[in-house]
Design a protein around this motif. Sequence first.
Motif, PDB file in Angstrom:
ATOM      1  N   UNK A 151       0.984  -1.359  -0.070  1.00  0.00           N
ATOM      2  CA  UNK A 151       0.059  -0.328   0.053  1.00  0.00           C
ATOM      3  C   UNK A 151       0.719   1.688  -0.144  1.00  0.00           C
ATOM      4  N   UNK A 152       2.091   1.315   0.777  1.00  0.00           N
ATOM      5  CA  UNK A 152       3.254   2.103   1.058  1.00  0.00           C
ATOM      6  C   UNK A 152       3.468   2.952  -0.112  1.00  0.00           C
ATOM      7  N   UNK A 153       4.264   1.391  -1.208  1.00  0.00           N
ATOM      8  CA  UNK A 153       4.596   1.473  -2.563  1.00  0.00           C
ATOM      9  C   UNK A 153       3.505   1.902  -3.132  1.00  0.00           C
ATOM     10  N   UNK A 154       2.620   1.276  -3.444  1.00  0.00           N
ATOM     11  CA  UNK A 154       1.554   2.377  -4.642  1.00  0.00           C
ATOM     12  C   UNK A 154       1.437   3.616  -4.613  1.00  0.00           C
ATOM     13  N   UNK A 155       1.418   4.541  -3.110  1.00  0.00           N
ATOM     14  CA  UNK A 155       0.814   5.461  -3.358  1.00  0.00           C
ATOM     15  C   UNK A 155       2.011   6.472  -3.240  1.00  0.00           C
ATOM     16  N   UNK A 156       3.367   6.359  -2.619  1.00  0.00           N
ATOM     17  CA  UNK A 156       4.539   6.445  -2.460  1.00  0.00           C
ATOM     18  C   UNK A 156       4.931   6.637  -3.973  1.00  0.00           C
ATOM     19  N   UNK A 157       4.631   5.902  -4.756  1.00  0.00           N
ATOM     20  CA  UNK A 157       5.615   5.041  -5.445  1.00  0.00           C
ATOM     21  C   UNK A 157       5.021   6.125  -6.688  1.00  0.00           C
ATOM     22  N   UNK A 158       3.290   6.342  -6.734  1.00  0.00           N
ATOM     23  CA  UNK A 158       2.558   6.182  -7.435  1.00  0.00           C
ATOM     24  C   UNK A 158       2.955   8.844  -7.376  1.00  0.00           C
ATOM     25  N   UNK A 159       3.278   8.764  -6.616  1.00  0.00           N
ATOM     26  CA  UNK A 159       4.035  10.444  -6.439  1.00  0.00           C
ATOM     27  C   UNK A 159       5.112  10.763  -6.921  1.00  0.00           C
ATOM     28  N   UNK A 160       5.949   9.326  -7.201  1.00  0.00           N
ATOM     29  CA  UNK A 160       7.387   9.074  -7.533  1.00  0.00           C
ATOM     30  C   UNK A 160       6.802   8.998  -9.103  1.00  0.00           C
TER      31      UNK A 160
ATOM     32  N   UNK B 279       8.483  12.480 -11.923  1.00  0.00           N
ATOM     33  CA  UNK B 279       9.082  11.708 -13.021  1.00  0.00           C
ATOM     34  C   UNK B 279       8.319  11.814 -13.940  1.00  0.00           C
ATOM     35  N   UNK B 280       7.631  11.510 -14.003  1.00  0.00           N
ATOM     36  CA  UNK B 280       6.085  11.519 -15.739  1.00  0.00           C
ATOM     37  C   UNK B 280       6.221   9.854 -16.171  1.00  0.00           C
TER      38      UNK B 280
END
Length: 600
Positions: free
Chosen positions: A52-61, A65-66
């Motif tokens: 869940x964390x990687x989904x949304x913080x990765x989504x922010x990344x 970065x486009x």
Amino acid sequence: MTPRALARGIGEGSLVAGFLLLTAMPLVDFLGRPLAGFHIPGSATYTQQLTFFLTFIGGLAATLTGKHLTLSTASLLPGVRVRRDAEFFSSCVAASVTAILTYASICVVIAERMQGRNLTLGLPVWISESVMPLGLGLISLTYILKSSSWLPARLGAAAIAGASFLLGIIHPGDLTIWVLSAMLMAATLLGTPVFAAMSGLALLFFWREGTPVAAVTAEIYRLVGSPTLPAIPLLTATGFVMAETNAPRRLVNFFQALLGFIPGGVAVLVAAVCALFTALTGGSGVTIIALGGLVYPILLKGGYSESFSLGLVTAAGSLGLLFPPCLAVVLYSVVSNTPADQLFIAGLVPGTLLLTLVAIYGISVSLKTGIERQPFKWRELLAAARCAKWDLSIPVAMVLLFGTGLASMLETSAFAFAYTIVIACFIHRDLHPLDRLPATLVNAAALVGAVLMLLSCAMGLTGYLVDAQIPDRLLEVVREQIHSPLLFLLALNVVLLVAGSILEIFSAIIVLTPLVVPLGVAFGIHPVHLGIIFLANLELGFLFPPVGLNLLLSSSRFGKPMTALYCNVIPFLLILGLGVLLITYVPALSIGVLRLLGRI
């Protein structure tokens, strides 16, 4: 250090830590099982929360970065001013949708806090869930900042995002929904990410039905419960690490020494190494970019024409999509609720068939043109095998662990990721563990965030479709028009071929699977066979003009016009099309092995 650099460092460090923790927990359970069943209490729950964390913080990344999937046509518009206005409009829509999702996710967190549930170590669940509104809020802010470099325009984008909440005070009619949906689709064509389009449509449809917008984010959170889902970030990271090493060159050298002596050996080695690399990295894009520059000159040097060489590299980029541990199969398993182990076993014969057909064509071209074979030398093969043995051991270890039932899909993925890091950083030393490895994992996290956010938001739209009985209505329409399972399969082939040519594979799986699976069940198609048909057709769609993904990648990688590549891939398109028809109409190719093993 500036505050911006500090924030970036904290964010990147948290992503790397998330990957490492996500790897450690399944590994501890796997290694501790023989030791009187030692395991981390509540590890499954923490693994889901890390995903869940990687989904949304990765989504922010991915936002920064486009990396989010878009269907942008803004670059085709004439005039700088027009393109700038289109980008502003698409950013405003993305910011508005994610702002409403932020509010909806806050509602979910508040509801969770009222329930008072705790994780195993006493951490309240609502604290862990807070990463959803935090990530979505920062994504919305990022789109506001990206809307323009002019401060008044940014303030205008923020005002538009805020004004979108006023829609909640009116009762929507059909005309309002159609107008807003049209605006959303227009924005998607101009650059709004696909995840925002899907969640935006879900929000509009639930709004029309009078359902609270929190239903969308509740569906997003529900996805976390899938036991296979955490394997996706681990497999993605494994592929990224491999692509950053010299593994592609070692694998090419090995297969060249192994297969170069047979007629068409160079073509066969290109097909084999591309299939293996695609299975390991999860997508044809990485294969064409990472291996294209290596194998294309080898084909030309071996005497093959430029047309054949470009066609083979373009086609071979997706040959491994049915082999374990390919990410596409895992994603289809999650979306369709089909066991991943059954899909991987069922994909072995069909995948080998497609690979063999391409290899036979390469051999026939070699014999026809009289290309010389290189002599077989044991010394060269042993030397190449010695160099590539660690890279080759990765898929072997994964197949043994997962295929024999010693480890679950998640445990196998965690082992593969840790094993790949050890090989890359400490055996071959292609990556420095404190320098290049963290940057590689951050790049992987951006792709993970893009894929999982797309999947999560699609779940919100799927939830509405199910509530509105759209699949049932579609089934009624199809049954009225099509009465034969054979005719249904032919129509499915055509639809998936076209979809594969215009959609990226993850999007196609997420969007189409919930609609296709009920149809397959109604016509008596075995779910595993349907999954293999689905993935094989998408694999073929990558080559289908005018905008198949592999065509775009090869055009970019080799600097060739798309129209020239159309002619180059036609023979491979016909050959693989024959293979897909055989896979479709001969179910024994996919489910025969499962029956022999007693798995179905």
